[in-house]
Motif scaffolding. Sequence first.
Motif: not given
Lengths: 302, 302, 302, 302
Positions: B17-25, B27, B30, B50-52
């Motif tokens: 499952e993936t969802r859209p985000t505005r955050r830094a991704v 890859e 992921e 994770y963040m960032g």
Amino acid sequence: MPLSPDQQAEIDAQRAETRPTRRAVAEGMEARLYRAEPVLDHGFVRAIDYMGDDAAIVQAARVSYGRGTKAVQNDAGLIRYLMRHWHSTPFEMCELKLHVKLPVFVARQWIRHRTANVNEYSARYSILDREFYVPDPAHLSAQSEVNAQGRGAVLEGEEAERVLSWLREDAGRAYDHYEAMLSTDGQQGLARELARMNLPASVYTQWYWKVDLHNLLHFLRLRADAHAQWEIRAYADAICRMVADWVPLTWAAFEDYRLGGVQLSAAGVTCLKRMLAGERVTQETSGMSKGEWREFEGVWGG
Amino acid sequence: MPLSPDQQAEIDAQRAETRPTRRAVAEGMEARLYRAEPVLDHGFVRAIDYMGDDAAIVQAARVSYGRGTKAVQNDAGLIRYLMRHWHSTPFEMCELKLHVKLPVFVARQWIRHRTANVNEYSARYSILDREFYVPDPAHLSAQSEVNAQGRGAVLEGEEAERVLSWLREDAGRAYDHYEAMLSTDGQQGLARELARMNLPASVYTQWYWKVDLHNLLHFLRLRADAHAQWEIRAYADAICRMVADWVPLTWAAFEDYRLGGVQLSAAGVTCLKRMLAGERVTQETSGMSKGEWREFEGVWGG
Amino acid sequence: MPLSPDQQAEIDAQRAETRPTRRAVAEGMEARLYRAEPVLDHGFVRAIDYMGDDAAIVQAARVSYGRGTKAVQNDAGLIRYLMRHWHSTPFEMCELKLHVKLPVFVARQWIRHRTANVNEYSARYSILDREFYVPDPAHLSAQSEVNAQGRGAVLEGEEAERVLSWLREDAGRAYDHYEAMLSTDGQQGLARELARMNLPASVYTQWYWKVDLHNLLHFLRLRADAHAQWEIRAYADAICRMVADWVPLTWAAFEDYRLGGVQLSAAGVTCLKRMLAGERVTQETSGMSKGEWREFEGVWGG
Amino acid sequence: MPLSPDQQAEIDAQRAETRPTRRAVAEGMEARLYRAEPVLDHGFVRAIDYMGDDAAIVQAARVSYGRGTKAVQNDAGLIRYLMRHWHSTPFEMCELKLHVKLPVFVARQWIRHRTANVNEYSARYSILDREFYVPDPAHLSAQSEVNAQGRGAVLEGEEAERVLSWLREDAGRAYDHYEAMLSTDGQQGLARELARMNLPASVYTQWYWKVDLHNLLHFLRLRADAHAQWEIRAYADAICRMVADWVPLTWAAFEDYRLGGVQLSAAGVTCLKRMLAGERVTQETSGMSKGEWREFEGVWGG
């Protein structure tokens, strides 16, 4: 207006772009991401990144393999239980990163909360902008006579005008000289790390501040409180609104158990039990000091 | 095999499952998210959130409004500069959350790193599984004769067999009695918080562990090191591979300045300068103790 | 008996010697210094060093040049004020260093409190002693039926005997094999860092643990509590007695505001106000869940 | 002169009094206790309390019952070993409490070190003194042209005079208005928490700062360094002298391994090995960036 057109354009560009992620997504926070919430006359607070949501707290509390329960009701009950019994580690599993623009005297209060990560704009490396906090007349208050660290009535008339003009003029002159000392036009130019010492505590700085949810709630309990200085409370209130959108179940539990809760001392418990039994209790018979009794009476009546 | 079919199904469902985000991704992260990397005989480590990313480090270092520079080359240079000069706060702006299954004696080493958030599976509340670490014969080593906290040659023959069978049998019997003590079949049943004390340090536990990138790199510098116990190093090595995919620029700088770097004492600097000038230096003329000289010689030759 | 004659002699020698100091001296703690307070069957806790006293808290709160007020009464009032309003930094100005001998399963609970300094006896470097916690029959309790992490009635008869003999025999056998694996008599001898994994969580370890007073009080609030596991509570209770002698004014405030205090939620405040107004409140009309109401009723009656 | 006669008398009174203690006593620190070391034009740093000494570090590393080894030589060797191998926890077992008077812009750098306890003089509660840092002409430097956060040549002639007079006059005027705004003579009087925002970053504040030895050494490594701002370095240097008297064995190891040591990257190690083999290495053939090579060459020559 705290943002330049270029800055606003950068923010709009970031908000316009989404990418797929497998991570937990909190829609309430996505809607707020990057947007600057104005605070005071030139400040703002904006969320830059976040990790986790209400379900992530439940998931961590259970050390689970998947995404926690299907039922929101169960999540709410567990989160309330964790909050009531002071379980802090599950709330530490969420994280928020903010970009804040704030006067230096507010920054100095804020930084006392040490359990956070901070990256501040460097006035050794860069030149600060000509932006100073000047209170709105409605918040220009006299010293409180009962509370050594509080405010009393709003200043009036000429006194208010005099104060505002001093705050404005002294800051303006200090900044003029800051620029003149830095200038290399026909002179050597003072080091930035020295020149900054001429600027008043009303000057704006900015930083990235990253904190886990447990420590953020602790910060909000102290700073979104009636005893906090009004200026830092303005920031805390803006962050409260973000948190309510980000982790609504946690926010509801926090409001019930912390913000709206009351801490009773052993003496206070004894007094309340006597009052429940029909006895009339006064400060003299309460076993409390005058200060404690005043706080007790403020909540429970005499 | 560390995961049950149900657990694997939960993980697969989350990965699907993936969802859209505005955050830094990131890859590289992921691609790894939720997947369990096997470590030791029953353990694993998997990234939960994770963040960032590398750009977020640059962005924080500059306290910027947008996403940092366009040019990867500039980001790499700044990240190398920050690493070289021990600037820690920009790296604190990234965060990683792991789910780890590990033997208790490894968990006890790991938890000494205090600057992280931990939520461990509770053996007061729940019953532990029948899973114990038994070393692969290739890692069943004798006590080192030169290093009080190190390992020597691999055990051989009957001694190895005897050790492995004791480790297996004692753990099995302890678990049999653990179950028998907990049982409420025809008896009261011992409290879980007491019964667990019968289980050996080889039993597996699990936790959620969340840490910022700066403190994670510090952990990896100590635990992905030749002096670390082999078992915790196996976990650290698996995390190193995750970090390399998550923040490749930071990882490259870390390899150059920390993992592959060397710390010289003032005495070591003096010796090297003498050697560069053509002098032959021995332990006797080095001003170092035998232990220091042995370490120095190991890097630079005699 | 937790101490060998040699150890007791070392402690006696240290206690016999005094030297002059200009620092703040707390007589109540001097009288306790180095002495081992027995806890459980082989454990102890002893104070090794301390910094500060009640007056040092007052002095720090005032950032003063000298030793604070002359009047003990003023100090008491300020300390109560600081405790009531959650001012933590003045209490952080005192520090306590303990030497603790404790079973591993207790150590694993203890170490979750991260804001302390710890130096543990290394089982990679040294060999552990043959000492295991075996509960006194009076504390050998069944699993609680209402509280998933609690204890119920004491085990009786044959069940109790069976449990105690398993705990003793499994630990003894595990230690026999530990020694046999380590032995270099006619064999290579297993590395200490591996052999230790055969020992159960009832084995004793020891550490130096240093913490500031604010964080110590937080630890005591959670661990000298009815919800804590009895074994760690035994240590917390022993430390409480030390703190009461060390900083008596702070201890009195802590007892009143924390140990004997009650935290009310917003819902709880509303209910109490209704009850004070003469209304009869039940769980159904309280707005609380059953669990919350049970806790509320436990304090205030129905 | 930073101290008033009353303050000096309080300090003298405290220094005059000694009491017996059973704790570890460090004579080198006893001699310094309470005495204010002047720093900058109105500042100071003074030790208020300490815990432990070199022997306490050894004692903690060994988790021992008594006072560690009899032989100072053994203690020195172990301390050097701990420092060389980055063992931090034994050094955390010592603690130092300082009273510091310092300009606000220095305090803002200092507070970034979060692993310490701080109690600052409150400008919400109290009124700040009329004391501002004005640099000695010898330290009034121009902005460095090569280092964005550094200083260049000393300012000369009229430019220096102009800068000094602005620093003095702006601070003086800001303080005049601060007093005038606070005054309740014929007016309401502005709240202290607001009035302070008019004061420049050169104003002096003071705090109690308590830190363990490991984190103190980390602070000193960064702040007693050529890259630190000269003003904070003046404080760090004064603290270095205290530490050298307090824990001389630790100080010697720190000087050798940290202050006088050099950190080499993997690329730097490779270059040095080539140079030792007789090869001539240049920036072009070094694999380093210009900045890195400049730093490398600064230590090792070209």
